[in-house]
Motif scaffolding. Structure first.
Motif, PDB file in Angstrom:
ATOM      1  N   LYS A  21       0.839  -1.206   0.000  1.00 36.15           N
ATOM      2  CA  LYS A  21       0.000   0.000   0.000  1.00 36.15           C
ATOM      3  C   LYS A  21       0.873   1.256   0.000  1.00 36.15           C
ATOM      4  N   LEU A  22       1.943   1.237   0.777  1.00 38.26           N
ATOM      5  CA  LEU A  22       2.849   2.387   0.819  1.00 38.26           C
ATOM      6  C   LEU A  22       3.577   2.567  -0.503  1.00 38.26           C
ATOM      7  N   ASN A  23       3.833   1.470  -1.185  1.00 41.77           N
ATOM      8  CA  ASN A  23       4.534   1.543  -2.458  1.00 41.77           C
ATOM      9  C   ASN A  23       3.694   2.242  -3.524  1.00 41.77           C
ATOM     10  N   ARG A  24       2.383   2.260  -3.352  1.00 42.79           N
ATOM     11  CA  ARG A  24       1.493   2.895  -4.324  1.00 42.79           C
ATOM     12  C   ARG A  24       1.392   4.411  -4.138  1.00 42.79           C
ATOM     13  N   ILE A  25       1.905   4.920  -3.048  1.00 39.87           N
ATOM     14  CA  ILE A  25       1.869   6.367  -2.788  1.00 39.87           C
ATOM     15  C   ILE A  25       2.929   7.039  -3.651  1.00 39.87           C
ATOM     16  N   SER A  26       2.548   8.149  -4.274  1.00 39.87           N
ATOM     17  CA  SER A  26       3.503   8.829  -5.151  1.00 39.87           C
ATOM     18  C   SER A  26       4.617   9.499  -4.339  1.00 39.87           C
ATOM     19  N   MET A  27       5.726   9.719  -5.006  1.00 40.24           N
ATOM     20  CA  MET A  27       6.929  10.209  -4.337  1.00 40.24           C
ATOM     21  C   MET A  27       6.756  11.604  -3.743  1.00 40.24           C
ATOM     22  N   ASP A  28       5.965  12.467  -4.363  1.00 37.49           N
ATOM     23  CA  ASP A  28       5.787  13.804  -3.809  1.00 37.49           C
ATOM     24  C   ASP A  28       5.089  13.748  -2.450  1.00 37.49           C
ATOM     25  N   TYR A  29       4.147  12.839  -2.274  1.00 34.56           N
ATOM     26  CA  TYR A  29       3.507  12.670  -0.967  1.00 34.56           C
ATOM     27  C   TYR A  29       4.491  12.124   0.064  1.00 34.56           C
ATOM     28  N   VAL A  30       5.380  11.264  -0.372  1.00 34.24           N
ATOM     29  CA  VAL A  30       6.379  10.705   0.539  1.00 34.24           C
ATOM     30  C   VAL A  30       7.297  11.814   1.051  1.00 34.24           C
ATOM     31  N   VAL A  31       7.714  12.700   0.162  1.00 35.73           N
ATOM     32  CA  VAL A  31       8.604  13.799   0.557  1.00 35.73           C
ATOM     33  C   VAL A  31       7.882  14.742   1.525  1.00 35.73           C
ATOM     34  N   PHE A  32       6.636  15.098   1.215  1.00 34.48           N
ATOM     35  CA  PHE A  32       5.874  15.947   2.137  1.00 34.48           C
ATOM     36  C   PHE A  32       5.634  15.248   3.467  1.00 34.48           C
ATOM     37  N   TYR A  33       5.417  13.950   3.434  1.00 37.18           N
ATOM     38  CA  TYR A  33       5.239  13.173   4.664  1.00 37.18           C
ATOM     39  C   TYR A  33       6.496  13.280   5.531  1.00 37.18           C
ATOM     40  N   LEU A  34       7.662  13.169   4.901  1.00 40.03           N
ATOM     41  CA  LEU A  34       8.916  13.295   5.649  1.00 40.03           C
ATOM     42  C   LEU A  34       9.101  14.696   6.214  1.00 40.03           C
ATOM     43  N   PHE A  35       8.791  15.728   5.425  1.00 39.65           N
ATOM     44  CA  PHE A  35       8.888  17.102   5.935  1.00 39.65           C
ATOM     45  C   PHE A  35       8.012  17.277   7.176  1.00 39.65           C
ATOM     46  N   PHE A  36       6.798  16.765   7.083  1.00 44.90           N
ATOM     47  CA  PHE A  36       5.857  16.880   8.193  1.00 44.90           C
ATOM     48  C   PHE A  36       6.327  16.071   9.402  1.00 44.90           C
ATOM     49  N   LEU A  37       6.826  14.871   9.167  1.00 48.33           N
ATOM     50  CA  LEU A  37       7.311  14.019  10.250  1.00 48.33           C
ATOM     51  C   LEU A  37       8.510  14.642  10.964  1.00 48.33           C
ATOM     52  N   ILE A  38       9.408  15.233  10.208  1.00 51.36           N
ATOM     53  CA  ILE A  38      10.572  15.895  10.817  1.00 51.36           C
ATOM     54  C   ILE A  38      10.124  17.109  11.624  1.00 51.36           C
ATOM     55  N   ALA A  39       9.146  17.848  11.105  1.00 56.78           N
ATOM     56  CA  ALA A  39       8.622  19.004  11.847  1.00 56.78           C
ATOM     57  C   ALA A  39       8.005  18.560  13.165  1.00 56.78           C
ATOM     58  N   ILE A  40       7.261  17.485  13.149  1.00 58.30           N
ATOM     59  CA  ILE A  40       6.665  16.959  14.387  1.00 58.30           C
ATOM     60  C   ILE A  40       7.754  16.506  15.344  1.00 58.30           C
ATOM     61  N   MET A  41       8.776  15.866  14.799  1.00 61.64           N
ATOM     62  CA  MET A  41       9.866  15.370  15.627  1.00 61.64           C
ATOM     63  C   MET A  41      10.590  16.511  16.357  1.00 61.64           C
ATOM     64  N   LEU A  42      10.637  17.683  15.739  1.00 62.12           N
ATOM     65  CA  LEU A  42      11.390  18.794  16.318  1.00 62.12           C
ATOM     66  C   LEU A  42      10.553  19.718  17.208  1.00 62.12           C
ATOM     67  N   ILE A  43       9.311  19.394  17.449  1.00 62.72           N
ATOM     68  CA  ILE A  43       8.462  20.244  18.294  1.00 62.72           C
ATOM     69  C   ILE A  43       9.072  20.456  19.684  1.00 62.72           C
TER      70      ILE A  43
END
Length: 171
Positions: A21-43
């Motif tokens: 299921k994760l493999n079907r997600i397009s790469m632009d969503y993956v990059v935004f997901y990482l940006f968001f995850l890193i932002a949450i991590m740094l709260i």
């Protein structure tokens, strides 16, 4: 909605169903997901920086503190995470070739990106209560590499090419 599904499925890794299921997600969503995850991590780090009452940063207005945080905390960490994910992806492609699996760099990069969810959330929770060294991120890399190896083993092996040398029997 895609981000919520990606988050839920990344928690289920190395499940084969979640992986595909994760493999079907397009790469632009993956990059935004990482940006968001890193932002949450740094709260927690952001909260500490906003509360700091010493040094040059203390005299800055809140907006400049946020810009300072972005430039000297978020941006360098994001660059480092993307570099580490790329390095791990190349290692993953090498492992896939050793195990005779059918994987490309894009797929491996995407899977590695999703394996960072648990270590990053754990980092955020722990750093909210205890000061944690950035060395923890090396343990996160090791966790991601182990999880990636388990996922690679779930991919099908390459089929051996059958040589079809047809000889003409009518000669």
């Amino acid at each position: 909605m895609v981000f919520i599904e990606a988050f839920i499925n990344s928690l289920k890794l190395p499940s084969k169903k979640a992986m595909f299921k994760l493999n079907r997600i397009s790469m632009d969503y993956v990059v935004f997901y990482l940006f968001f995850l890193i932002a949450i991590m740094l709260i927690p780090r952001l909260v500490v920086q906003l509360k700091v009452s010493d040094g040059l940063v203390d005299r800055l207005p809140i907006i400049l503190k946020l810009v300072y945080f972005f430039m000297f905390n978020y941006l360098p960490l994001t660059i480092a995470v993307f570099i580490f994910i790329t390095i791990l992806a190349y290692i993953g492609v090498f492992i896939a070739k050793l195990l005779n699996r059918k994987l490309r760099l894009q797929i491996v990069w995407k899977l590695i990106a999703f394996t960072t969810t648990i270590p990053f959330l754990l980092y955020m929770l722990l750093s909210a209560f205890y000061p944690i060294s950035d060395v923890y991120l090396l343990f996160a890399m090791l966790y991601s590499l182990i999880l990636l190896t388990l996922m690679i083993l779930k991919f099908p092996q390459r089929r051996k090419k059958i040589s079809t040398n047809k000889t003409d029997s009518s000669k």
